[in-house]
Design a protein around this motif. Structure first.
Motif, mmCIF file in Angstrom:
data_model
loop_
_atom_site.group_PDB
_atom_site.id
_atom_site.type_symbol
_atom_site.label_atom_id
_atom_site.label_comp_id
_atom_site.label_asym_id
_atom_site.label_seq_id
_atom_site.Cartn_x
_atom_site.Cartn_y
_atom_site.Cartn_z
ATOM 1 N N SER A 9 1.271 11.211 -10.711
ATOM 2 C CA SER A 9 2.484 10.570 -10.196
ATOM 3 C C SER A 9 2.127 9.365 -9.331
ATOM 4 N N ALA A 10 1.110 9.500 -8.486
ATOM 5 C CA ALA A 10 0.735 8.355 -7.639
ATOM 6 C C ALA A 10 0.264 7.187 -8.514
ATOM 7 N N GLY A 11 -0.509 7.498 -9.559
ATOM 8 C CA GLY A 11 -1.035 6.449 -10.428
ATOM 9 C C GLY A 11 0.074 5.715 -11.174
ATOM 10 N N ILE A 12 1.038 6.490 -11.706
ATOM 11 C CA ILE A 12 2.130 5.869 -12.480
ATOM 12 C C ILE A 12 2.993 4.994 -11.575
ATOM 13 N N VAL A 13 3.378 5.556 -10.414
ATOM 14 C CA VAL A 13 4.244 4.782 -9.507
ATOM 15 C C VAL A 13 3.510 3.523 -9.044
ATOM 16 N N SER A 14 2.216 3.659 -8.721
ATOM 17 C CA SER A 14 1.447 2.496 -8.271
ATOM 18 C C SER A 14 1.407 1.409 -9.331
ATOM 19 N N ALA A 15 1.235 1.829 -10.593
ATOM 20 C CA ALA A 15 1.126 0.839 -11.668
ATOM 21 C C ALA A 15 2.455 0.140 -11.915
ATOM 22 N N THR A 16 3.554 0.918 -11.843
ATOM 23 C CA THR A 16 4.850 0.290 -12.126
ATOM 24 C C THR A 16 5.349 -0.538 -10.934
ATOM 25 N N ARG A 17 4.858 -0.208 -9.744
ATOM 26 C CA ARG A 17 5.238 -1.035 -8.577
ATOM 27 C C ARG A 17 3.981 -1.644 -7.980
ATOM 28 N N ARG A 18 3.324 -2.430 -8.778
ATOM 29 C CA ARG A 18 2.054 -3.028 -8.369
ATOM 30 C C ARG A 18 2.202 -3.873 -7.111
ATOM 31 N N TYR A 19 1.233 -3.750 -6.210
ATOM 32 C CA TYR A 19 1.166 -4.500 -4.946
ATOM 33 C C TYR A 19 2.301 -4.158 -3.993
ATOM 34 N N SER A 20 3.078 -3.087 -4.275
ATOM 35 C CA SER A 20 4.097 -2.675 -3.312
ATOM 36 C C SER A 20 3.413 -1.919 -2.183
ATOM 37 N N MET A 21 4.174 -1.598 -1.164
ATOM 38 C CA MET A 21 3.641 -0.826 -0.028
ATOM 39 C C MET A 21 3.078 0.508 -0.525
ATOM 40 N N PHE A 22 3.831 1.172 -1.438
ATOM 41 C CA PHE A 22 3.383 2.468 -1.959
ATOM 42 C C PHE A 22 2.039 2.316 -2.670
ATOM 43 N N ASP A 23 1.946 1.269 -3.493
ATOM 44 C CA ASP A 23 0.709 1.021 -4.249
ATOM 45 C C ASP A 23 -0.462 0.850 -3.281
ATOM 46 N N ASN A 24 -0.285 -0.014 -2.262
ATOM 47 C CA ASN A 24 -1.382 -0.271 -1.330
ATOM 48 C C ASN A 24 -1.806 0.985 -0.592
ATOM 49 N N ILE A 25 -0.803 1.727 -0.093
ATOM 50 C CA ILE A 25 -1.134 2.915 0.689
ATOM 51 C C ILE A 25 -1.800 3.971 -0.189
ATOM 52 N N SER A 26 -1.237 4.196 -1.375
ATOM 53 C CA SER A 26 -1.798 5.273 -2.200
ATOM 54 C C SER A 26 -3.194 4.907 -2.699
ATOM 55 N N MET A 27 -3.457 3.627 -2.964
ATOM 56 C CA MET A 27 -4.798 3.260 -3.420
ATOM 57 C C MET A 27 -5.808 3.319 -2.270
ATOM 58 N N LEU A 28 -5.343 3.016 -1.064
ATOM 59 C CA LEU A 28 -6.231 3.165 0.101
ATOM 60 C C LEU A 28 -6.561 4.651 0.309
ATOM 61 N N ALA A 29 -5.509 5.478 0.187
ATOM 62 C CA ALA A 29 -5.721 6.926 0.332
ATOM 63 C C ALA A 29 -6.676 7.426 -0.744
ATOM 64 N N ALA A 30 -6.563 6.852 -1.954
ATOM 65 C CA ALA A 30 -7.440 7.286 -3.043
ATOM 66 C C ALA A 30 -8.896 6.922 -2.739
#
Lengths: 299, 311
Positions: free
Chosen positions: B115-136
């Motif tokens: 779920s984190a990967g899909i949301v990050s990809a569809t909302r690239r460079y959003s706040m969610f994307d940045n935070i979840s990739m940092l957490a990853a």
């Protein structure tokens, strides 16, 4: 002007600066903020490892039972452990052990894995088949397990951990280099070298290996991170560094007995492992992007 | 497809035999006298002699292996030198616990990671994307045993919500499974994101969008299935890391599984149990990879056809 003079004039002209592949890679890497953050973290750890005695007045090994399990204070910034040793001093000195394990074990893995992979890929045939079946067997041991098996046989201790983690990374290098060699050996310049009668050994060293260097460097950066994690894991299980060595995994393991009263004994060594591993991973990510011409074009 | 599955099954056989040879070799490679090492420091000379006879250590290696292998095929892995119980019984008692822990961790990892990967990809460079990739990034770098201890401090010592160790209720499973699953979740999230981004760039996605399909259908029906192929491979490979991590997680949470049994046995120099545990984890991993390869062939038919062409 005679022809000779003209030629002399041309020779005096400054040769145009040509960007080598590595200059391009570095230029790309420098623009990658995360990779630079990783590099800074690693340089810091390196400086800490070298200058640890200058950074703390405390000894990492000498005990002081009168001051056991002290909370963090101005005298002991990260508190003291169950034997009264300064926690920060042990963490600072511990970076020497982790860096050494990471670098030496990866060197061992590379020294064994790269030549085997190169020969396996270059010669192919029955030799390749034999090597690959052995690698299949080694890869059947998940993650850290192969290192645990080797330590079981060799016995506990830092040196054996280096060997164990090194052996456990051999299959990764063998596979990687074999794959790269298979791709490179079909190139025209290799066929040309063969046609010129250059020996196999020279072809592998001079013409094939330089072209496999990129993947090896990227993999090694990640592999150092993995080696540090595995070694800390072995230390945590009591199979790695032995007391009184200030090894982060072992410190964390013993510190677990005091999580109710002194959680600084588990929190900080773990953070140290995390940052060191993160540093190598960030550089690895950056190197991978920088060495990939496709992603260079995207920028 | 069936030909591919059969070929893949046959390929696993030599690997399993190789694994058994390596596990057999553990005892024989111990420096010094293996019989003494297995019997323990305080063993009597008679007992050491008995161990030597039981393991046929005076015979040639091929005879020793033949006997070991035939016993293995009959489910006889010897006896623990510590408890004197059959190794198979020891392993079978612990195996379900490791399976429950690893499977739960994998489910947690897949749900969070995908779920984190899909949301990050569809909302690239959003706040969610940045935070979840940092957490990853942090999740991949954090040592699993440290994460476990931090969870114990937070959820057991400070908040008192969950038990810090042991086994029994579902509450005991939460912390170990979460600890074990997070690193894998981080990796799955990263792979899913990059795989989705790659697929979303393809022409057939543009076609799907230009047909007027709503974005949700494009993402989940057209993009996700193709994006999942590399993710499934990584998940299979990660199961190995997860089993390795289970050794550490089980130690942190005193979870009575195969991993903890193995570590205790190494520290007790109970080599027959060490052999059994290592064998079991390796065989489990080989079987999981086998299943993954077969799933992979179903997801991407080019793989089994590709193999046919090679023949």
């Amino acid at each position: 002007m005679s022809a000779k003079n003209k030629a002399d004039e041309i020779c005096k002209l400054p040769t145009p600066k040509r960007d080598t592949e590595w200059t391009l890679v570095w230029r790309h890497l420098r623009r990658n903020r995360l990779a630079m953050a990783g590099l800074i973290v690693l340089v810091l750890f390196l400086l800490i490892a070298i200058f640890a005695p200058l950074l703390t007045p405390h000894d990492p090994v000498i005990t002081n039972l009168g001051n056991a399990l002290a909370k963090p204070s101005s005298e002991h910034l990260l508190g003291t452990d169950w034997l009264g040793r300064d926690n920060l001093a042990r963490i600072l000195y511990g970076s020497r052990i982790s860096l050494a394990i990471g670098l030496i074990s990866v060197t061992i893995g590379m020294l064994i894995g790269v030549p085997i992979g190169a020969l396996s890929g270059f010669y192919g045939g029955k030799f390749d088949l034999f090597i690959q079946r052995i690698i299949d067997i080694l890869i059947a041991f998940p993650g850290i397990l192969l290192a645990i098996v080797v330590v079981t046989v060799l016995g506990v201790g830092v040196e054996n951990v280096m060997i164990a983690v090194g052996i456990a990374s051999v299959p990764i290098y063998t596979r990687l280099v074999r794959g790269s060699v298979l791709a490179v050996k079909e190139q025209g310049y290799v066929a040309a070298a063969k046609a010129l009668g250059i020996g196999d050994f020279r072809i592998i060293i001079r013409h094939i290996m330089p072209n496999c260097l990129g993947p090896i460097i990227v993999q090694s950066t990640f592999q150092i991170a993995t080696a540090i994690l595995w070694a800390a894991g072995l230390g945590f299980l009591g199979l790695g560094a032995q007391p009184p060595d200030p090894e982060w995994g072992a410190m964390l393991s013993k510190g677990r007995e005091y999580i109710r009263t002194a959680h600084h004994l588990t929190t900080y060594p773990g953070l140290a492992i995390l940052f060191m591993v993160l540093g190598f991973n960030l550089i690895g990510d950056g190197m991978r992007d920088a060495l990939d011409p496709r992603s260079r074009k995207h920028r | 497809m069936y030909g591919y599955i059969i070929r893949r099954l046959l390929l696993a056989v030599p690997v399993l035999i190789g694994v058994s040879i390596l596990v057999f070799a553990i005892i024989r490679f111990i420096p010094g006298d293996p019989a003494r090492a297995i019997a323990g420091v305080n063993a009597t000379p008679e007992y050491i002699e008995q161990v030597r006879r039981e393991l046929l250590l005076d015979e040639g290696l091929h005879v020793q292996y033949y006997v070991y292998f035939t016993n293995l095929l009959q489910g006889d892995l010897g006896r623990s030198t510590f408890t004197r119980r059959p190794v198979t019984v020891e392993l079978m008692e612990r195996f379900p616990n490791t399976l429950v822990l690893s499977a739960t961790a994998m489910i947690i990892a897949s749900v969070i990671g995908l779920s984190a990967g899909i949301v990050s990809a569809t909302r690239r460079y959003s706040m969610f994307d940045n935070i979840s990739m940092l957490a990853a990034l942090v999740g991949v770098a954090a040592p699993v045993f440290w994460l476990g201890v931090m969870f114990q401090i937070l959820f057991s010592v400070n908040l008192g919500w969950l038990p810090s160790s042991g086994i029994g209720t579902w509450k005991h499973l939460i912390l170990p499974a979460l600890t074990l699953g997070l690193a894998t979740a981080a990796l799955i999230a990263r792979i899913t994101r990059s795989s989705m981004l790659e697929v979303l760039r393809q022409d057939y996605i543009t076609t799907a969008r230009s047909k007027g399909l709503i974005e949700r259908v494009v993402t989940y029906k057209h993009a996700l299935k193709n994006a999942l192929i590399p993710v499934v491979t990584v998940m299979g490979l990660q199961f190995g890391t997860l089993l390795g991590g289970a050794v550490l997680t089980e130690t942190v949470f005193s979870w009575p599984g195969i991993g903890r049994l193995m570590v205790d046995s190494i520290l007790n120099r109970d080599y027959p149990v060490v052999q059994g545990a290592v064998l079991m984890l390796a065989v489990l991993f080989v079987l999981i990879n086998l299943v993954v390869d077969i799933i992979y062939a179903f997801l991407d038919p080019r793989i089994s056809y590709g193999n046919k062409e090679v023949e």
